[in-house]
Design an enzyme around this catalytic site. Structure first.
Site, PDB file in Angstrom:
ATOM      1  N   GLY A  18       0.837  -1.199   0.000  1.00  0.00           N
ATOM      2  CA  GLY A  18       0.000   0.000   0.000  1.00  0.00           C
ATOM      3  C   GLY A  18       0.864   1.237   0.000  1.00  0.00           C
ATOM      4  O   GLY A  18       2.069   1.145   0.249  1.00  0.00           O
TER       5      GLY A  18
ATOM      6  N   THR B 241       0.114   4.288   4.985  1.00  0.00           N
ATOM      7  CA  THR B 241      -1.219   3.701   5.121  1.00  0.00           C
ATOM      8  C   THR B 241      -1.312   2.762   6.317  1.00  0.00           C
ATOM      9  O   THR B 241      -2.337   2.131   6.531  1.00  0.00           O
ATOM     10  CB  THR B 241      -1.642   2.938   3.845  1.00  0.00           C
ATOM     11  OG1 THR B 241      -0.538   2.163   3.381  1.00  0.00           O
ATOM     12  CG2 THR B 241      -2.082   3.896   2.776  1.00  0.00           C
ATOM     13  N   GLY B 242      -0.229   2.623   7.066  1.00  0.00           N
ATOM     14  CA  GLY B 242      -0.309   1.846   8.300  1.00  0.00           C
ATOM     15  C   GLY B 242       0.215   0.428   8.190  1.00  0.00           C
ATOM     16  O   GLY B 242      -0.194  -0.436   8.968  1.00  0.00           O
ATOM     17  N   LYS B 243       1.134   0.188   7.271  1.00  0.00           N
ATOM     18  CA  LYS B 243       1.660  -1.182   7.127  1.00  0.00           C
ATOM     19  C   LYS B 243       2.456  -1.588   8.364  1.00  0.00           C
ATOM     20  O   LYS B 243       2.219  -2.655   8.940  1.00  0.00           O
ATOM     21  CB  LYS B 243       2.554  -1.281   5.874  1.00  0.00           C
ATOM     22  CG  LYS B 243       1.798  -0.991   4.587  1.00  0.00           C
ATOM     23  CD  LYS B 243       2.684  -1.117   3.364  1.00  0.00           C
ATOM     24  CE  LYS B 243       3.718  -0.017   3.260  1.00  0.00           C
ATOM     25  NZ  LYS B 243       3.131   1.326   3.060  1.00  0.00           N
ATOM     26  N   THR B 244       3.368  -0.716   8.774  1.00  0.00           N
ATOM     27  CA  THR B 244       4.162  -1.010   9.961  1.00  0.00           C
ATOM     28  C   THR B 244       3.254  -1.134  11.185  1.00  0.00           C
ATOM     29  O   THR B 244       3.382  -2.064  11.983  1.00  0.00           O
ATOM     30  CB  THR B 244       5.214   0.101  10.173  1.00  0.00           C
ATOM     31  OG1 THR B 244       5.926   0.287   8.963  1.00  0.00           O
ATOM     32  CG2 THR B 244       6.169  -0.270  11.279  1.00  0.00           C
TER      33      THR B 244
ATOM     34  N   GLU C 286     -15.729   4.311 -12.600  1.00  0.00           N
ATOM     35  CA  GLU C 286     -16.041   3.158 -11.754  1.00  0.00           C
ATOM     36  C   GLU C 286     -17.546   2.915 -11.687  1.00  0.00           C
ATOM     37  O   GLU C 286     -17.998   1.771 -11.651  1.00  0.00           O
ATOM     38  CB  GLU C 286     -15.462   3.342 -10.350  1.00  0.00           C
ATOM     39  CG  GLU C 286     -13.939   3.437 -10.290  1.00  0.00           C
ATOM     40  CD  GLU C 286     -13.217   2.273 -10.966  1.00  0.00           C
ATOM     41  OE1 GLU C 286     -13.748   1.146 -10.962  1.00  0.00           O
ATOM     42  OE2 GLU C 286     -12.127   2.504 -11.527  1.00  0.00           O
TER      43      GLU C 286
ATOM     44  N   HIS D   9     -18.528   0.803 -14.688  1.00  0.00           N
ATOM     45  CA  HIS D   9     -18.269  -0.630 -14.490  1.00  0.00           C
ATOM     46  C   HIS D   9     -19.331  -1.254 -13.580  1.00  0.00           C
ATOM     47  O   HIS D   9     -19.905  -2.290 -13.884  1.00  0.00           O
ATOM     48  CB  HIS D   9     -16.921  -0.851 -13.797  1.00  0.00           C
ATOM     49  CG  HIS D   9     -15.717  -0.662 -14.673  1.00  0.00           C
ATOM     50  ND1 HIS D   9     -15.551  -1.309 -15.873  1.00  0.00           N
ATOM     51  CD2 HIS D   9     -14.592   0.075 -14.489  1.00  0.00           C
ATOM     52  CE1 HIS D   9     -14.377  -0.961 -16.395  1.00  0.00           C
ATOM     53  NE2 HIS D   9     -13.773  -0.121 -15.575  1.00  0.00           N
TER      54      HIS D   9
HETATM   55  P1  ADP Z   1       3.540   2.652   6.471  1.00  0.00           P
HETATM   56  O1  ADP Z   1       4.351   1.622   7.178  1.00  0.00           O
HETATM   57  O2  ADP Z   1       2.431   2.062   5.635  1.00  0.00           O
HETATM   58  O3  ADP Z   1       4.333   3.646   5.703  1.00  0.00           O
HETATM   59  P2  ADP Z   1       2.999   3.468   9.124  1.00  0.00           P
HETATM   60  O4  ADP Z   1       2.448   2.239   9.714  1.00  0.00           O
HETATM   61  O5  ADP Z   1       4.428   3.761   9.410  1.00  0.00           O
HETATM   62  O6  ADP Z   1       2.755   3.502   7.570  1.00  0.00           O
HETATM   63  O7  ADP Z   1       2.089   4.698   9.566  1.00  0.00           O
HETATM   64  C1  ADP Z   1       2.632   5.871  10.111  1.00  0.00           C
HETATM   65  C2  ADP Z   1       1.727   6.415  11.196  1.00  0.00           C
HETATM   66  O8  ADP Z   1       0.518   6.888  10.627  1.00  0.00           O
HETATM   67  C3  ADP Z   1       1.312   5.345  12.174  1.00  0.00           C
HETATM   68  O9  ADP Z   1       2.242   5.214  13.202  1.00  0.00           O
HETATM   69  C4  ADP Z   1      -0.005   5.881  12.679  1.00  0.00           C
HETATM   70  O10 ADP Z   1       0.179   6.810  13.694  1.00  0.00           O
HETATM   71  C5  ADP Z   1      -0.569   6.611  11.486  1.00  0.00           C
HETATM   72  N1  ADP Z   1      -1.524   5.747  10.763  1.00  0.00           N
HETATM   73  C6  ADP Z   1      -1.385   5.263   9.511  1.00  0.00           C
HETATM   74  N2  ADP Z   1      -2.473   4.525   9.167  1.00  0.00           N
HETATM   75  C7  ADP Z   1      -3.293   4.536  10.230  1.00  0.00           C
HETATM   76  C8  ADP Z   1      -4.570   3.943  10.511  1.00  0.00           C
HETATM   77  N3  ADP Z   1      -5.216   3.199   9.587  1.00  0.00           N
HETATM   78  N4  ADP Z   1      -5.120   4.146  11.720  1.00  0.00           N
HETATM   79  C9  ADP Z   1      -4.477   4.896  12.643  1.00  0.00           C
HETATM   80  N5  ADP Z   1      -3.288   5.472  12.441  1.00  0.00           N
HETATM   81  C10 ADP Z   1      -2.689   5.313  11.255  1.00  0.00           C
HETATM   82 ZN    ZN Z   2     -11.760   0.565 -15.529  1.00  0.00          ZN
HETATM   83 MG    MG Z   3       6.348   1.617   7.326  1.00  0.00          MG
END
Ligand code: ADP
Ligand code: ZN
Ligand code: MG
Length: 482
Positions: free
Chosen positions: A72, A76-79, A295, A298
């Site tokens: 993503g 977006t909150g992968k970590t 969209e 579709h």
């Molecule tokens: P990525 O690893 O995808 O680049 P991170 O997990 O490092 O993103 O996200 C950075 C910060 O943004 C997180 O520590 C959190 O504070 C905030 N954050 C991102 N996504 C979310 C979410 N879905 N809900 C709450 N906080 C979020």
């Molecule tokens: Zn399309």
């Molecule tokens: Mg990250």
């Protein structure tokens, strides 16, 4: 003297153990700290359960995936989600970032990976998290001029470790990347990172939820209306929203105020917009409108066509290279599909193209992938499945070729006469599909407008919301195979 400089020392000190064990249980992160991303969480629930109760799974001979790939946009909150999996399961979390390997002496990365897996095995059940895996896991020949031995050795070591450990070791490896498209295919082979979980940029509802999570720890003024902030921040990632609140807090302190006000928050939006490089995943107002119609086209066709699968979710939030997406789920798993099904599929696939034309009298480059998919499907119908009346039950496509990739036709076997007929049959299928799409969308233009507007407003529509909208326009919703 070389060895005495900081960089050298750092690299040397560390054939072993630099993997950070994140075990400070003072703040366990759980799924509740991650707003939105319901689908991603659902996919990770069984991993959590496995780590909690491995015996239950072993007893029935179940094999849980060794590796999960989170993909993503940045922020977006992968970590965060990877940590939440560890938190939910209550297991140690070993964290390593791919980018750390790139500038090291040859051999250090590999030994570090080995050490990381050793440590995790001792601590198992455990999670190994490899952040930014694309830094080591790029397919050869993409980016990074020339070979990089260190990268390759590190990657190979990761693969060796993944192949080497037994399912009984109770370790799940989670990797994250925002460039899943450049990854070496060796990484995503079965038995390695064979499960991919998408994290989307948050829609309006999710942005509000994220704001609420992060506003919780801050003194928020009564004037604050987080919904308005959510409406004004399309394209913001979770990380952007967090930094928005932080910017606002800094301003508040600087102005010697004690609570964060709405005005300060609204001003912070611009600050974050300018300060971060988000242009790549932010659609402009015009683009949002075009994508919404695309969209909606579709989706509406999928609902109107007799043989199409029902719509599961529509979104105008960018995912990968796509500006938006429409997900369909088959009502029943089918092994055999009919000519009529594919004819409808062609119409549905052209829905974005036709809707753009109808709404704006013009077409964009957006549908180029749709056109390619549709053309490949038409070609396969004609050359492989005997679905052309003119050509009849003859298979021109070679065996063992991919169904939708490439032409699949071995040109040596064809007379130029036949090639011409194939081309004209493909063209006629496509033209026919375009005509049907145009008729249907013209007849139901008000519904098309309504879906687009709802998308502009909510950014994503789940099945239930979408079905309700259709029903209010008198369109019956597919519930079972009819
Ligand atoms: P990525 O690893 O995808 O680049 P991170 O997990 O490092 O993103 O996200 C950075 C910060 O943004 C997180 O520590 C959190 O504070 C905030 N954050 C991102 N996504 C979310 C979410 N879905 N809900 C709450 N906080 C979020
Ligand atoms: Zn399309
Ligand atoms: Mg990250």
């Amino acid at each position: 003297r070389q060895m005495n400089n900081a960089g050298g020392m750092k690299a040397l000190s560390f054939g072993q153990s630099k993997a950070k064990l994140n075990n400070e249980t003072n703040k366990q992160i759980t799924f509740a700290d991650v707003a939105g991303n319901i689908e991603a969480k659902n996919e990770l629930v069984d991993i959590v359960d496995f780590l909690k109760h491995p015996k239950k799974y072993f007893d029935v001979g179940a094999r849980i995936p060794k590796g999960v790939l989170l993909t993503g946009h940045p922020g977006t909150g992968k970590t965060l989600l990877a940590r939440a999996v560890a938190g939910e399961a209550g297991v140690p979390f070993f964290h390593l970032s791919g980018s750390e390997f790139v500038e090291m002496f040859v051999g250090v990365g590999a030994s570090r990976v080995r050490d990381l897996f050793d440590q995790a095995k001792k601590a198992s059940p455990a999670i190994i998290f490899i952040d930014e895996i694309d830094a080591v896991g790029r397919a050869r020949g993409i980016g990074h001029g020339g070979g990089n031995d260190e990268r390759e050795q590190t990657l190979n070591q990761i693969l060796v470790e993944m192949d080497g450990f037994e399912p009984t070791e109770k370790i799940v490896i989670i990797a994250a990347t925002n460039r899943a498209d450049v990854l070496d295919p060796a990484l995503t082979r079965p038995g390695r990172f064979d499960r991919t979980v998408f994290l989307d940029l948050p829609d309006r509802k999710d942005r509000r939820a994220i704001l609420e999570i992060h506003a919780h720890e801050k003194p928020i003024d009564e004037s604050v209306d987080l919904e308005t902030i959510a409406v004004r921040t399309p394209g913001f990632s979770g990380a952007d929203l967090q930094s928005l609140l932080n910017e606002a807090a800094i301003t508040t302190a600087k102005n010697n105020q004690t609570t964060i006000t709405q005005t300060v928050l609204l001003n912070a939006i611009e600050k974050v917009m300018v300060g971060t490089e988000r242009a790549s995943h932010m659609n402009t107002v015009d683009e949002r409108k075009i994508i919404a119609y695309h969209e909606a086209g579709h989706a509406l066709l999928a609902s109107l066509l007799h043989h199409s699968d029902p719509v599961h979710k529509i979104s105008i939030i960018a995912r990968g290279n796509a500006g938006g997406y429409t997900l369909k789920l088959p009502l029943i798993e089918k092994k055999l599909n009919t000519r009529n099904y594919f004819l409808d599929e062609l119409v549905m696939t052209l829905g974005g193209y036709v809707a753009e034309k109808l709404a704006f009298g013009d077409v964009t480059t957006g549908p180029s992938n749709d056109l390619q998919v549709a053309t490949n499907l038409a070609r396969t119908m004609v050359t492989k499945w005997g679905m052309s009346e003119l050509l009849g039950p003859v298979a021109y496509a070679g065996n063992g070729r991919s169904m939708f990739g490439g032409s699949g036709v071995d040109s040596r076997d064809l007379s130029s006469e036949t090639e011409k007929i194939i081309d004209s049959e493909i063209q006629s299928l496509m033209k026919h599909a375009e005509t049907r799409a145009t008729e249907l969308l013209t007849t139901h233009k008000t519904v098309l407008d309504a879906i687009s507007n709802a998308l502009l407003d909510h950014e994503t529509l789940e099945q239930a919301e979408y079905d309700t909208l259709l029903a209010s326009h008198g369109i019956t919703v597919k519930t079972k195979e009819s």
